[in-house]
Design an enzyme around this catalytic site. Structure first.
Site, PDB file in Angstrom:
ATOM      1  N   TRP A 105      -0.915   2.334 -33.125  1.00 51.81           N
ATOM      2  CA  TRP A 105      -2.355   2.370 -33.403  1.00 51.81           C
ATOM      3  C   TRP A 105      -2.912   3.754 -33.130  1.00 51.81           C
ATOM      4  O   TRP A 105      -4.026   4.077 -33.512  1.00 51.81           O
ATOM      5  CB  TRP A 105      -3.111   1.292 -32.620  1.00 51.81           C
ATOM      6  N   ASP A 106      -2.100   4.602 -32.478  1.00 49.45           N
ATOM      7  CA  ASP A 106      -2.462   6.002 -32.272  1.00 49.45           C
ATOM      8  C   ASP A 106      -2.941   6.645 -33.568  1.00 49.45           C
ATOM      9  O   ASP A 106      -3.855   7.473 -33.571  1.00 49.45           O
ATOM     10  CB  ASP A 106      -1.239   6.803 -31.791  1.00 49.45           C
ATOM     11  N   GLU A 166      -2.709  -0.909 -20.534  1.00 54.90           N
ATOM     12  CA  GLU A 166      -1.492  -1.737 -20.446  1.00 54.90           C
ATOM     13  C   GLU A 166      -1.102  -2.041 -19.000  1.00 54.90           C
ATOM     14  O   GLU A 166      -0.072  -2.671 -18.771  1.00 54.90           O
ATOM     15  CB  GLU A 166      -0.337  -1.053 -21.188  1.00 54.90           C
ATOM     16  N   LYS A 184      -4.756   2.367 -16.804  1.00 57.46           N
ATOM     17  CA  LYS A 184      -3.828   3.350 -17.355  1.00 57.46           C
ATOM     18  C   LYS A 184      -4.545   4.298 -18.310  1.00 57.46           C
ATOM     19  O   LYS A 184      -4.304   5.498 -18.310  1.00 57.46           O
ATOM     20  CB  LYS A 184      -2.711   2.616 -18.090  1.00 57.46           C
ATOM     21  N   GLN A 185      -5.367   3.755 -19.160  1.00 59.21           N
ATOM     22  CA  GLN A 185      -6.091   4.580 -20.125  1.00 59.21           C
ATOM     23  C   GLN A 185      -7.379   3.859 -20.471  1.00 59.21           C
ATOM     24  O   GLN A 185      -7.523   2.673 -20.213  1.00 59.21           O
ATOM     25  CB  GLN A 185      -5.263   4.819 -21.374  1.00 59.21           C
TER      26      GLN A 185
END
Lengths: 768, 768
Positions: free
Chosen positions: A358-359, A489, A601-602
């Site tokens: 999906w990046d 994640e 994480k992000q």
């Protein structure tokens, strides 16, 4: 321990000491590519030290058998992986019967340069061989942007302290394996080896997928810069074709080999034409010669930079970092082929098996959209459109019906390539990014025709997915989405992830909006799509029932949306209070501990606010940023850029710059200690966004309006960037004291700068 | 498609048709064992059809390399697996140079019998070989309970239609692999092969673990029942020792071979003594002869049955089913060795790698406690006590400190053998079962000394684990336990699983109760333990802070405890409304769909209520049973028994019987289509509980009191069971009209029957 051996330079990566500890890292960093093929910076001559060999051809993959500890229903039995392709760069070198091998020589004056402005890699060194013979080597190579099946190498050897014989043995080797192959399996079958005079090729095919590839080479020679002809010995082995040439030199002489190579593949040719096409490519290259090919290469890169460059003054390392990111993105994908996409490692490594995440939609499309013609971003969208059938199949495997689509987490050919249940089956937010990519593209290009002709089918299939994936909770009297993994994640199988629920609701609303627009403005297309998808108005009412009543976890006291149900049951200890010895937590903590911790994480809630910034007030943005950022460990390469952009938009430039530093030189300084595996290509687009959307404050709205809000980090003198906005080339320059806009196309364009509507009619426009 | 080929019989498993489709299933069902070693019912002679070869030695394992798709921090790099051991049963047979192989013969009059009363396996058949020669074969074998390193085989061949030569080639083969080995790896290294006259052995060792095993054989022969001597040819191969003997027969003659075999292992001997011990075992067996050994075997089993049998009248299949369960449990574990435990497949297959699950504490201990001397259950507890150090290490790997212990999910030697994060790291309720096993044992045996001497250390380490594992939720103002998997493995990584939280609270309270009791009654032991564990009173107050303020999800409206946070957000559709084509969901649905569904794999909230039934009112039990059972798919073999027992206790005999049927003949009728992989040994203890605790209503309370509440399914005439209650052998008989208690020991004993206190002084006591 970060690496810090790349010499700062505005336009080049330079390494000036030979250190076998850095060989694999440099092989990644100094990779070359042209969007269709790529090559790690492996040495041409033999190297007996630790090395990670990699040659890659875009779109060529192998379906490897899935290996898991415990099988879960729904895992794909096979998944595509990036393949190491036949070696085309190899040239064995002997000096008077002693093989040149930097692992056994005394090496001095070593220098390697990746020239990003002109698109070539050079290497020079003095080597004293075990025999005592001393040579000086200069070599340069590139993969042609213009003739995108061709690579060229020049290799000069000067005899420093001897007279004798230099042996060149250029070869093509299809007997290669992947680093990540199971038990050294071979993925290539050799079909034919054709030998000739100074040229030859190997026809091979991949097992199972049966991609056919011809790898050709042609060589030429010079002595002291004068063309010479050498007699050829030919060795044909099972999987390798080697020619051997010997040249006598006197002390001080320079002997040179020029090697031209080409891959042709069955993606582009009939199988029976592959060898002829490859041989013709190398013949043409040889006719033109190395210098002429290189001149064309320089011009091609000049064109790329003209609409993509970012100039930073006052910080050479920042300048080098941002150009490296732009350069690698262009080496990975040039947008001319809708069958290709942007692998997380590009052509710099094998890791992450499949090519597309999906990046692409979430991070890469903005870059390609703003630095190239609109058709490049469109090709990225077409890639997904062409895989819609497989996305529907993928959803069916998981129990969905009625044409609902779930795009894979990782894919090469539309099939799922990942096999952790919490990711593969549950990280479904990716499906929303597919629609967001379309939305973003339409806003930027105003090309609604893409929705009409292609996008609408994707949008409908995804709306169907969200409608089916949500369920009604009697306890909450709302629709909920259970059992998901969000972009963060470090949470798995959670309920009502804010980001996922938000995207689901938005996807349905956008689907209905597009349907209405197409119905009124393109009635024929509407009929075609409705009939193809068997969509009834009634069905869309059911979708809206879900989107209108979607549940979002919210805490009244803290006045923030919660990342997921129950988030506030965690111990909320800010990252800065974590002992350094515990970081990165993904290396120090067991998985369960990470999961039940509050650490992010992000960007997750903030990823949603980044995508839909205009739907939230500045106060809301600040409140959520201040709640979540202190809990974020940024252990994904995709995290800092989002935070940098958001920080800039809420007037927190120091924070924005702090986060920018984490993304800009991630690979060059090897923050994550893994650059030897390849570079983080997709996050490089995030770095570009940090400058253009972050510091530059560029936004494009649904109504097509463009706006800027330029700010500059204290640490820089100035920066400028160039974008292609619907064919108009705009350059934005910002220093500590001034801000200027250049309209390089001369078309009149309306835009907002710092919330003020302005007209950009001529070359220089506004100073602030 | 369930299998249905086992002939109903009260005391035997009988198969009377040779069907190659059933070979692997029968190899599991007809397995023999003696708690120390075991053998699948593979044929002695060569068989070229599909077969799953398995010989096992208790306690012998191999640490295989962990394989997962994506590595998570905390996974063990190696994990122990059950090893296939050298083949001791093999006898190649030739009839006039044609090899006997049931896969190539015409087979008739085939009969196989596993006699559970006497503990032997027999097989007979008539085979017409490809040569036309016809033979009648009778063979019988057993593994001795009395001499637990020894197995014996008799093999008779009658020449039906020819005169000629019969060749026997008995062998020992250490060149064996595991079914689940990676790439046919060998786990055994052969050290020595010793040949002799009619006897010999192979000394081998396991790689890495270096368990040494000697496998010996000795053979004898008869012709028409008269002992004969045959001349021997010896063949020594790399990993195999074969003796060949030829005997001439006339039509009608019967030639016989007797093979005695023995495993001796370095668990019990010095390495240098292994061969001599094994050879001595087979020599002794040969001296005694097959008949004498068999008579001892019959007596051993008579003794086992005397305190373990359940008699069911009026339903032969039910009788066969329950005896099969009791028989297999005794073949798997006899309780004489605290280093051994009860593998889920016992000695009937390799699956589930490691040997020990929480099944032992939750399901098996009640069976062994009630059918054998107290020291048997105590040995099972000692197994965990001896592994406490590794359980503490295991917890340390996951970030716990201060002597907190987490027992592994699956283990052979105390180390974790499982590698799914949601199980390995999160299915932590198993830790509570360790304490529950002690509690259960102490109640039943009143042997509190075990707690004093050993159990307390385990209890303290586990209390420490729960204290650290919980965290305070400011949002709930309670302690919560986040990120767990409960017994219902169809939920992963959930928060506040009722069962887990309940056990955690209970474990801490029980720990403090035990500490107080030991402090007052055993001050010296108290000092020893306190000093060894470095426990301060202050620490226990912190534990109690957690247990006193533990959070339990509860729904006011439905008046039930919730399995976990958010359970009511699911769509609650009862299992009976699920289309049959969707069942079993673990084969039909992808994992994410299972997880977000409401369906329960096995008792979870109800497992807690089963363990602590006396802490809940009958109304509460009914309400929770009625809420959860309709959502339960019982796709774990451990589920039906718990529901059967609970149903009986809330006066729902039809439901209790329905659930009983699902557990009693699980393997015999192959409900789960997997009996070829081995039998479900641990759930067999659940079946036993369904009769004794379910129908019989047996309970033992904290104060040591025993009670019964006998009921009988409509479908049966009567049933009876025998238990060993602190040395008193009690037999309970229940028919449709009467209920009798027999006190076979004659000790006076007080107990409750149907809530009325009674005294059991003599042979026959109560009729109801």
């Amino acid at each position: 321990m970060n690496k810090n051996y790349i010499i700062p330079n505005e336009w080049s990566l330079i390494e000036d000491v030979f250190d076998d500890e850095n060989v694999k890292a440099s092989e990644s960093l100094f990779s070359i590519g042209n969007g269709a093929m790529g090559q790690r910076a492996n040495f041409e001559e033999n190297y007996s030290g630790a090395t990670f060999q990699g040659s890659y051809i875009g779109g060529i993959y192998y379906p490897d058998k899935t290996r898991v500890g415990w099988w879960k229903n729904g895992y794909p039995e096979y998944f595509a992986k990036v393949l190491n392709a036949p070696n085309w760069i190899g040239i064995h070198i002997k000096i008077n019967e002693t093989e040149l091998d930097l692992n056994t020589c005394k090496v001095s004056n070593f220098k390697r340069e990746l020239n990003m402005k002109e698109g070539w890699l050079s290497r020079s060194f003095v080597a004293q061989l075990t025999s005592g013979d001393k040579i000086e080597v200069h070599t340069k190579r590139f993969i042609s942007i213009d003739s995108n099946e061709t690579g060229a190498i020049e290799y000069h050897i000067k005899a420093l302290n001897f007279s004798g014989e230099i042996t060149f043995s250029p070869y093509v080797d299809a007997g290669i394996v992947n680093e990540d192959s199971n038990y050294d399996e071979y993925f290539w079958e050799i079909l034919e080896i054709i030998e000739g005079e100074n040229s030859g090729c190997i026809l091979s095919k991949t097992l199972k997928t049966e991609f056919h590839v011809s790898t050709a080479m042609q060589v030429a020679f010079a002595l002291n810069s004068k063309e010479i002809t050498l007699s050829q010995q030919t060795k044909v082995e099972d999987k390798k074709l080697t020619y051997t040439y010997k040249v006598s030199v006197n002390e001080g002489d320079t002997a040179s080999i020029y090697k031209y190579a080409s891959y042709t593949s069955s993606l582009n040719y009939k199988i029976e034409d592959l060898n002829a096409a490859a041989l013709s490519n190398v013949e043409n290259a040889n006719k033109l010669g190395f210098e002429a090919l290189l001149n064309t290469q320089i011009k091609s890169w000049e064109k790329i930079w003209s609409t993509a460059d970012i100039v930073i003054e006052g910080d050479v390392k920042a300048q080098q970092g941002i150009r490296f990111n732009i350069f690698q993105l262009n080496q990975t994908y040039l947008g001319t082929d809708a069958r290709l996409n942007i692998g997380p490692k590009g052509f710099t490594g094998e890791k992450y098996g499949g090519s597309t995440y999906w990046d692409t939609e979430a991070y890469c499309i903005p870059f390609y959209m703003a630095t190239k013609d609109a058709n490049v971003a469109k090709n990225l969208l077409m890639y997904r459109y062409n895989q819609l059938g497989k996305a529907i199949e993928n959803a069916e495997k998981l129990g969905f019906t009625n044409g609902a689509a779930l795009y894979p987490m990782v894919t090469m050919n539309g099939e799922e390539c990942h096999n952790e249940w919490e990711i593969t089956f549950e990280e479904i937010h990716r499906n929303g990014a597919m629609v967001y990519g379309i939305y973003n593209y339409v806003n930027y290009t105003q090309d609604f025709e893409y929705v009409v002709k292609n996008g609408l089918e994707v949008i409908i299939a995804i709306a169907r997915f969200w409608h089916q994936r949500a369920n009604f909770s009697e306890a909450k009297d709302k629709y909920v989405i259970l059992g998901v993994t969000g972009p963060n994640e470090y949470e798995n199988n959670v309920n009502n992830n804010f980001y996922t629920n938000y995207l689901a609701k938005w996807c349905i609303e956008y689907a209905v909006e597009c349907l209405n627009k197409v119905k009124h403005n393109y009635p024929e297309d509407f009929e075609r799509v409705i009939s193809k998808t068997n969509l009834k108005a009634q069905e869309t009412y059911k979708w809206l029932e879900v989107s209108d009543n979607m549940y979002f976890p919210f805490d009244e006291e803290k006045n923030v949306y919660l990342q997921q149900d129950g988030f506030l049951d965690k111990e909320l200890i800010p990252v800065k209070k974590l002992d350094k010895s515990q970081r990165p937590i993904n290396q120090k903590w067991s998985w369960d501990r990470i999961l039940r911790s509050c650490y992010i994480k992000q960007a997750d809630v903030l990823q949603g606010m980044f995508f839909f910034e205009d739907k939230f007030s500045k106060d809301e943005l600040k409140r959520h940023f201040d709640f979540y950022e202190p809990l974020t460990v940024h252990e994904s390469s995709l995290s800092p850029c989002v935070h940098s952009i958001l920080a800039a938009s809420i007037d927190r430039m120091p924070k924005a710059y702090e986060q920018y530093l984490r993304t800009a030189r991630l690979d060059l300084d090897d923050y994550n200690h893994e650059v030897h595996e390849g570079c983080h290509i997709t996050s490089m687009a995030g770095t570009w966004m940090s400058v253009v959307q972050g510091f530059g404050g560029m936004r494009v709205y649904e109504d097509g309006m463009l706006s800027f809000n330029p700010q500059i980090p204290q640490e820089w003198k100035s920066y400028s960037f160039t974008i292609n906005f619907r064919g108009t080339i705009i350059k934005v320059f910002k220093s500590q004291t001034t801000c200027k806009f250049f309209n390089e196309s001369g078309n009149q364009i309306k835009m907002f700068v710092n919330d003020k509507e302005v007209l950009l009619p001529s070359k220089e426009f506004v100073k602030l």
